[in-house]
Scaffold this active site. Structure first.
Site, mmCIF file in Angstrom:
data_model
loop_
_atom_site.group_PDB
_atom_site.id
_atom_site.type_symbol
_atom_site.label_atom_id
_atom_site.label_comp_id
_atom_site.label_asym_id
_atom_site.label_seq_id
_atom_site.Cartn_x
_atom_site.Cartn_y
_atom_site.Cartn_z
ATOM 1 N N HIS A 126 0.820 -1.229 0.000
ATOM 2 C CA HIS A 126 0.000 0.000 0.000
ATOM 3 C C HIS A 126 0.850 1.275 0.000
ATOM 4 O O HIS A 126 0.323 2.355 -0.281
ATOM 5 C CB HIS A 126 -0.912 0.058 1.226
ATOM 6 C CG HIS A 126 -1.945 -1.022 1.290
ATOM 7 N ND1 HIS A 126 -2.821 -1.272 0.257
ATOM 8 C CD2 HIS A 126 -2.242 -1.928 2.258
ATOM 9 C CE1 HIS A 126 -3.616 -2.286 0.594
ATOM 10 N NE2 HIS A 126 -3.281 -2.699 1.798
ATOM 11 N N ASP A 163 -2.806 -10.748 -2.039
ATOM 12 C CA ASP A 163 -3.308 -10.205 -0.773
ATOM 13 C C ASP A 163 -4.766 -9.779 -0.986
ATOM 14 O O ASP A 163 -5.150 -9.388 -2.085
ATOM 15 C CB ASP A 163 -2.448 -8.996 -0.389
ATOM 16 C CG ASP A 163 -2.770 -8.451 0.990
ATOM 17 O OD1 ASP A 163 -2.032 -8.771 1.934
ATOM 18 O OD2 ASP A 163 -3.764 -7.701 1.125
ATOM 19 N N ASP A 243 -4.464 -12.788 3.790
ATOM 20 C CA ASP A 243 -5.668 -12.312 4.461
ATOM 21 C C ASP A 243 -6.956 -12.575 3.676
ATOM 22 O O ASP A 243 -8.038 -12.164 4.112
ATOM 23 C CB ASP A 243 -5.547 -10.813 4.822
ATOM 24 C CG ASP A 243 -4.840 -9.997 3.760
ATOM 25 O OD1 ASP A 243 -4.644 -10.515 2.640
ATOM 26 O OD2 ASP A 243 -4.481 -8.834 4.040
HETATM 27 ZN ZN LIG Z 1 -3.917 -7.198 3.047
#
Ligand SMILES: [Zn+2]
Length: 308
Positions: A126, A163, A243
């Site tokens: 990110h 992810d 995740d």
């Molecule tokens: Zn993540």
């Protein structure tokens, strides 16, 4: 075949707070499961070096790098943005996390390893050129990709990001770089909010809350893997977040360890096809302490048939 497991004790000393999901316990759970599964016998442990300023500046603005160094706390914590918190050990951890990917790229490009996995934190996908975001400080994988292009003359890099969150930082850093093709599966709508560019060089794979193996595999198989293969990458990089697992506490996708094994096999096959097997995977998210270890172990078993 040699497989390298890059990690460093400094990565356990980034402490964003007792209630923060991105905890040192995540990495402890991963490393102890790799041990239990016998993978630390076949994957050669390599100490992650510190990244250099010049390596970071390939993707980050100098003013941002100055800011991170200036605000790094000597005691207590400092909040860089809503979700990203620094403790006294954070700068070293982040520097190891980015340095790990650079060194992993050197190992696979130089032939010292075929597969490499960076068991590090904080995560990176990110982080943007000029700001921290979503637990991420440096764009670890992006720093490694830029290094591969600058130092090893790589002109075609495939990035696969599985992810559960969109790899917006990585995507933005290579938005105008035709040497990078990125495929990215993520829950949508979800964090990070907002729309994203439909463009050449980026393949978004949207999952809806509640989706399981079937939707995940279909998207990758139909919309991403053929394009990644046709791109004929000279290096495959993986943003490996866990995740999207069904037991993860943050998100609502229902994958199992077998799905990570499946996708990893497919990505490795692409690496074998055009990149002499060169593949570097980097730990991103994954917040279920009971399931992140087995998911990473499944990923590593598919990432390489290792001999010491
Ligand atoms: Zn993540």
């Amino acid at each position: 075949m040699t497989c390298a497991l890059l990690t460093h004790a400094d990565c356990l000393d980034h402490r964003p707070g007792d209630r923060h999901p991105e905890s040192p316990a995540r990495l402890e759970a991963v490393l102890s499961e790799l041990d239990r599964a016998g993978l630390t016998r076949t994957w050669r442990r390599v100490e992650a070096p510190l990244v250099t300023r010049a390596q970071l500046e390939r993707v980050h603005h100098p003013a941002y790098l100055d800011e991170v160094e200036q605000v790094a706390p000597k005691t207590g914590t400092y909040r860089l943005e809503a979700d990203t918190v620094m403790s006294p050990g954070t700068l070293a951890a982040a520097s190891r996390a980015a340095g790990a990917v650079v060194h992993a790229v050197d190992l696979v490009m130089g032939g010292a390893a075929r597969s490499a996995f960076c068991a590090t934190r904080p995560p990176g996908h990110h982080a943007r050129a000029g700001e921290a975001m979503g637990f991420c400080i440096y764009g670890n994988l992006a720093v490694g990709a830029a290094h591969a292009m600058a130092e090893h003359g790589v002109t075609r890099i495939a990035i696969a990001d599985f992810d559960v969150h969109r790899g917006n930082g990585t995507e933005s850093m290579f938005r105008r770089d035709a040497r990078v093709l990125m495929a990215d599966s993520f829950q949508h709508p979800y964090y990070p909010r907002g729309e994203f560019p439909e463009r050449d060089g980026y393949i978004p794979l949207r999952l809806a809350a509640g989706d399981d193996s079937k939707a995940f595999r279909r998207l990758w198989r139909d919309a991403a893997l053929p394009a990644l293969r046709a791109f004929r990458p000279q290096l495959v990089l993986v943003s490996a977040g866990f995740d999207a697992h069904r037991d993860d506490p943050l998100a609502d996708i229902r994958l199992e360890a077998a799905d990570y094994r499946w996708l990893t096999h497919e990505l490795r096959d692409i690496a074998e096809d055009s990149a002499q097997g060169r593949i570097v995977s980097v730990l991103e998210g994954g917040y279920g302490l009971a399931n992140i270890g087995p998911a990473v172990a499944a990923h590593l078993m598919a990432l390489g048939d290792c001999t010491h």
